[in-house]
Motif scaffolding. Structure first.
Motif, PDB file in Angstrom:
ATOM      1  N   ILE A 119      48.279  11.633   3.126  1.00  3.18           N
ATOM      2  CA  ILE A 119      48.886  11.152   1.880  1.00  3.18           C
ATOM      3  C   ILE A 119      49.523  12.314   1.121  1.00  3.18           C
ATOM      4  CG2 ILE A 119      48.449  10.038  -0.340  1.00  3.18           C
ATOM      5  CD1 ILE A 119      46.013   8.732   0.864  1.00  3.18           C
ATOM      6  N   GLN A 120      50.680  12.056   0.578  1.00  2.64           N
ATOM      7  CA  GLN A 120      51.322  12.983  -0.357  1.00  2.64           C
ATOM      8  C   GLN A 120      51.144  12.388  -1.754  1.00  2.64           C
ATOM      9  OE1 GLN A 120      55.834  13.300  -1.156  1.00  2.64           O
ATOM     10  NE2 GLN A 120      55.471  14.786   0.471  1.00  2.64           N
ATOM     11  N   VAL A 121      50.569  13.155  -2.662  1.00  2.00           N
ATOM     12  CA  VAL A 121      50.310  12.658  -4.022  1.00  2.00           C
ATOM     13  C   VAL A 121      51.141  13.468  -5.007  1.00  2.00           C
ATOM     14  CG1 VAL A 121      48.567  12.133  -5.757  1.00  2.00           C
ATOM     15  CG2 VAL A 121      47.953  12.079  -3.336  1.00  2.00           C
ATOM     16  N   LEU A 122      52.051  12.787  -5.717  1.00  2.00           N
ATOM     17  CA  LEU A 122      52.941  13.460  -6.660  1.00  2.00           C
ATOM     18  C   LEU A 122      52.772  12.884  -8.055  1.00  2.00           C
ATOM     19  CD1 LEU A 122      56.277  13.546  -4.589  1.00  2.00           C
ATOM     20  CD2 LEU A 122      54.433  15.241  -4.641  1.00  2.00           C
ATOM     21  N   ASP A 123      52.984  13.736  -9.080  1.00  2.00           N
ATOM     22  CA  ASP A 123      52.950  13.246 -10.460  1.00  2.00           C
ATOM     23  C   ASP A 123      54.341  12.745 -10.856  1.00  2.00           C
ATOM     24  OD1 ASP A 123      54.495  15.492 -11.036  1.00  2.00           O
ATOM     25  OD2 ASP A 123      52.845  16.612 -11.940  1.00  2.00           O
ATOM     26  N   ILE A 124      54.525  12.375 -12.117  1.00  2.00           N
ATOM     27  CA  ILE A 124      55.789  11.800 -12.557  1.00  2.00           C
ATOM     28  C   ILE A 124      56.933  12.804 -12.507  1.00  2.00           C
ATOM     29  CG2 ILE A 124      54.712  10.028 -13.980  1.00  2.00           C
ATOM     30  CD1 ILE A 124      55.219  11.801 -16.416  1.00  2.00           C
ATOM     31  N   TYR A 125      56.619  14.101 -12.371  1.00  2.00           N
ATOM     32  CA  TYR A 125      57.640  15.135 -12.272  1.00  2.00           C
ATOM     33  C   TYR A 125      57.913  15.530 -10.818  1.00  2.00           C
ATOM     34  CZ  TYR A 125      56.308  15.439 -17.172  1.00  2.00           C
ATOM     35  OH  TYR A 125      56.016  15.125 -18.479  1.00  2.00           O
ATOM     36  N   GLY A 126      57.246  14.861  -9.889  1.00  2.00           N
ATOM     37  CA  GLY A 126      57.445  15.173  -8.476  1.00  2.00           C
ATOM     38  C   GLY A 126      56.645  16.363  -7.988  1.00  2.00           C
ATOM     39  N   GLU A 127      55.649  16.772  -8.774  1.00  2.00           N
ATOM     40  CA  GLU A 127      54.813  17.909  -8.394  1.00  2.00           C
ATOM     41  C   GLU A 127      53.525  17.401  -7.736  1.00  2.00           C
ATOM     42  OE1 GLU A 127      55.633  21.102  -8.604  1.00  2.00           O
ATOM     43  OE2 GLU A 127      57.583  20.516  -9.440  1.00  2.00           O
ATOM     44  N   PRO A 128      52.994  18.164  -6.765  1.00  2.00           N
ATOM     45  CA  PRO A 128      51.760  17.741  -6.092  1.00  2.00           C
ATOM     46  C   PRO A 128      50.582  17.680  -7.060  1.00  2.00           C
ATOM     47  CG  PRO A 128      52.882  19.458  -4.835  1.00  2.00           C
ATOM     48  CD  PRO A 128      53.567  19.386  -6.160  1.00  2.00           C
ATOM     49  N   VAL A 129      49.789  16.630  -6.935  1.00  2.00           N
ATOM     50  CA  VAL A 129      48.593  16.458  -7.752  1.00  2.00           C
ATOM     51  C   VAL A 129      47.373  17.021  -7.043  1.00  2.00           C
ATOM     52  CG1 VAL A 129      47.048  14.745  -8.797  1.00  2.00           C
ATOM     53  CG2 VAL A 129      49.530  14.435  -8.918  1.00  2.00           C
ATOM     54  N   ILE A 130      47.306  16.844  -5.737  1.00  2.00           N
ATOM     55  CA  ILE A 130      46.200  17.333  -4.919  1.00  2.00           C
ATOM     56  C   ILE A 130      46.739  17.587  -3.519  1.00  2.00           C
ATOM     57  CG2 ILE A 130      45.456  15.004  -4.274  1.00  2.00           C
ATOM     58  CD1 ILE A 130      42.557  16.043  -4.361  1.00  2.00           C
ATOM     59  N   LEU A 131      46.205  18.596  -2.853  1.00  2.00           N
ATOM     60  CA  LEU A 131      46.730  19.009  -1.558  1.00  2.00           C
ATOM     61  C   LEU A 131      45.643  18.988  -0.490  1.00  2.00           C
ATOM     62  CD1 LEU A 131      48.822  22.108  -2.734  1.00  2.00           C
ATOM     63  CD2 LEU A 131      49.741  19.901  -1.969  1.00  2.00           C
ATOM     64  N   PRO A 132      46.020  18.823   0.778  1.00  2.00           N
ATOM     65  CA  PRO A 132      45.041  18.992   1.863  1.00  2.00           C
ATOM     66  C   PRO A 132      44.390  20.367   1.755  1.00  2.00           C
ATOM     67  CG  PRO A 132      47.089  18.075   2.706  1.00  2.00           C
ATOM     68  CD  PRO A 132      47.365  18.476   1.280  1.00  2.00           C
ATOM     69  N   GLY A 190      42.267   5.604  14.468  1.00  2.00           N
ATOM     70  CA  GLY A 190      43.027   6.827  14.690  1.00  2.00           C
ATOM     71  C   GLY A 190      43.363   7.519  13.378  1.00  2.00           C
ATOM     72  N   PHE A 191      43.640   8.803  13.434  1.00  2.00           N
ATOM     73  CA  PHE A 191      44.025   9.544  12.235  1.00  2.00           C
ATOM     74  C   PHE A 191      45.129  10.535  12.563  1.00  2.00           C
ATOM     75  CE2 PHE A 191      43.502  13.307   9.409  1.00  2.00           C
ATOM     76  CZ  PHE A 191      43.955  12.698   8.248  1.00  2.00           C
ATOM     77  N   LEU A 192      46.192  10.499  11.774  1.00  2.00           N
ATOM     78  CA  LEU A 192      47.284  11.463  11.854  1.00  2.00           C
ATOM     79  C   LEU A 192      47.332  12.216  10.532  1.00  2.00           C
ATOM     80  CD1 LEU A 192      50.078   9.227  13.433  1.00  2.00           C
ATOM     81  CD2 LEU A 192      48.640  10.905  14.605  1.00  2.00           C
ATOM     82  N   PRO A 193      47.125  13.531  10.529  1.00  2.00           N
ATOM     83  CA  PRO A 193      47.078  14.273   9.268  1.00  2.00           C
ATOM     84  C   PRO A 193      48.413  14.375   8.538  1.00  2.00           C
ATOM     85  CG  PRO A 193      46.957  15.775  11.133  1.00  2.00           C
ATOM     86  CD  PRO A 193      46.843  14.398  11.702  1.00  2.00           C
ATOM     87  N   GLU A 194      49.517  14.164   9.245  1.00  2.00           N
ATOM     88  CA  GLU A 194      50.821  14.255   8.596  1.00  2.00           C
ATOM     89  C   GLU A 194      50.936  13.201   7.498  1.00  2.00           C
ATOM     90  OE1 GLU A 194      55.608  14.075   9.689  1.00  2.00           O
ATOM     91  OE2 GLU A 194      54.100  14.094  11.283  1.00  2.00           O
ATOM     92  N   ALA A 195      51.534  13.586   6.384  1.00  2.00           N
ATOM     93  CA  ALA A 195      51.666  12.677   5.243  1.00  2.00           C
ATOM     94  C   ALA A 195      52.830  11.721   5.468  1.00  2.00           C
ATOM     95  CB  ALA A 195      51.864  13.465   3.956  1.00  2.00           C
ATOM     96  N   PHE A 196      52.498  10.496   5.817  1.00  2.30           N
ATOM     97  CA  PHE A 196      53.504   9.454   5.989  1.00  2.30           C
ATOM     98  C   PHE A 196      53.495   8.475   4.808  1.00  2.30           C
ATOM     99  CE2 PHE A 196      52.964  10.512  10.575  1.00  2.30           C
ATOM    100  CZ  PHE A 196      54.298  10.748  10.881  1.00  2.30           C
ATOM    101  N   TYR A 197      52.620   8.730   3.835  1.00  3.87           N
ATOM    102  CA  TYR A 197      52.475   7.826   2.694  1.00  3.87           C
ATOM    103  C   TYR A 197      52.543   8.650   1.415  1.00  3.87           C
ATOM    104  CZ  TYR A 197      50.373   4.162  -0.279  1.00  3.87           C
ATOM    105  OH  TYR A 197      50.135   3.227  -1.252  1.00  3.87           O
ATOM    106  N   ARG A 198      53.349   8.193   0.457  1.00  2.00           N
ATOM    107  CA  ARG A 198      53.464   8.905  -0.824  1.00  2.00           C
ATOM    108  C   ARG A 198      52.884   8.044  -1.937  1.00  2.00           C
ATOM    109  NH1 ARG A 198      59.243  10.550  -2.014  1.00  2.00           N
ATOM    110  NH2 ARG A 198      58.652  12.390  -0.787  1.00  2.00           N
TER     111      ARG A 198
END
Length: 261
Positions: A119-132, A190-198
């Motif tokens: 998962i890619q998690v972004l705030d309203i400014y497009g900045e990451p909220v939390i990272l792997p 199954g698990f794929l670590p690549e962020a395919f979901y925002r």
């Protein structure tokens, strides 16, 4: 080849729903997009109807007011006809080749009920909220359902999301319960670590509250600064999750017995 049904519950006006829809339309293997609305304004309904007229793969259906997210997802899933099913929140997006990557893997590995992605998690400014790498990110993966593609037959056998009203409060929890049931009773997953979901996060969200109430205390370890009574193991959420997991287990046992009969 169209294979995947995507259900988008939209229980209030959401200005990002068109972005969510267009992120689906960019995917291959798309069979249909089902938007489930409830208690939205006529103006917003007119906007969605315009999208439906523009895109033939898009269907709009409505429910009674004040339903929960679990009920809305199940209602949409009942109308789905694809081989696989995904559940996208109305303010989130599917990224890049989510379906192009996961559908062939599920076809190749029939033993897998589903695949989860990063998962890619972004705030309203497009900045990451939390990272792997943050231990809370791993916990977050287990509380989302949008980053999961599931065989529709498996979803039907487990009976879908919980519609328990205890999940309709501020803390919610039906997504975490659903993900836990999939991991426990529909393994292997199954698990794929690549962020395919925002996930497009917003101020005051449940995720923001989760991050504020926790702190990282070591490698791969975090702890809660405080826990509200509802979050305790014997609190109402814990009880609701336990009840749901037991119910899913029974449903799957019944389904297995019927299959052998």
């Amino acid at each position: 080849m169209s294979r995947v049904s995507i259900v988008i519950p939209c229980l209030r006006q959401d200005d990002l729903v068109e972005i969510a829809v267009r992120s689906c339309l960019r995917q291959s293997h798309l069979h249909e997009i089902i938007i489930v609305v409830s208690d939205v304004s006529q103006g917003f309904l007119t906007e969605l109807s315009g999208l439906v007229s523009e895109f033939p793969l898009l269907r709009l259906t409505s429910m009674d007011a004040h339903v929960g997210m679990g009920s809305a997802r199940n209602f949409g899933a009942e109308q789905a006809t694809g081989d696989y099913i995904c559940f996208l929140n109305s303010h989130d997006e599917l990224l890049s080749d989510f379906l192009a990557t996961t559908v062939p893997l599920l076809d190749l590995h029939p033993e897998f009920s589903s695949i989860k992605v990063g998962i890619q998690v972004l705030d309203i400014y497009g900045e990451p909220v939390i990272l792997p790498g943050d231990p809370r990110y791993t916990a977050l993966l287990s509380t989302f359902s949008g980053n999961l593609i599931l065989r529709r037959t498996a979803f039907v056998r487990m009976g879908g999301f919980s519609e328990d009203p205890r999940f309709s409060g501020e803390l919610a929890g039906e997504e975490a319960a659903f993900s836990s049931a999939v991991e426990q009773y529909l393994a292997p997953v199954g698990f794929l670590p690549e962020a395919f979901y925002r996930h497009n996060d917003r101020p005051g969200s449940r995720l923001q509250n989760f991050l504020k109430s926790t702190k990282v205390v070591g490698n791969n370890v975090f702890e809660f600064r405080s826990i509200v009574p509802e979050q305790a193991a014997d609190g109402i959420l814990g009880q609701a999750i336990d009840n749901y997991l037991k119910l899913v287990k029974v449903r799957l046992l019944v389904s297995e017995g019927e299959g052998q009969g």
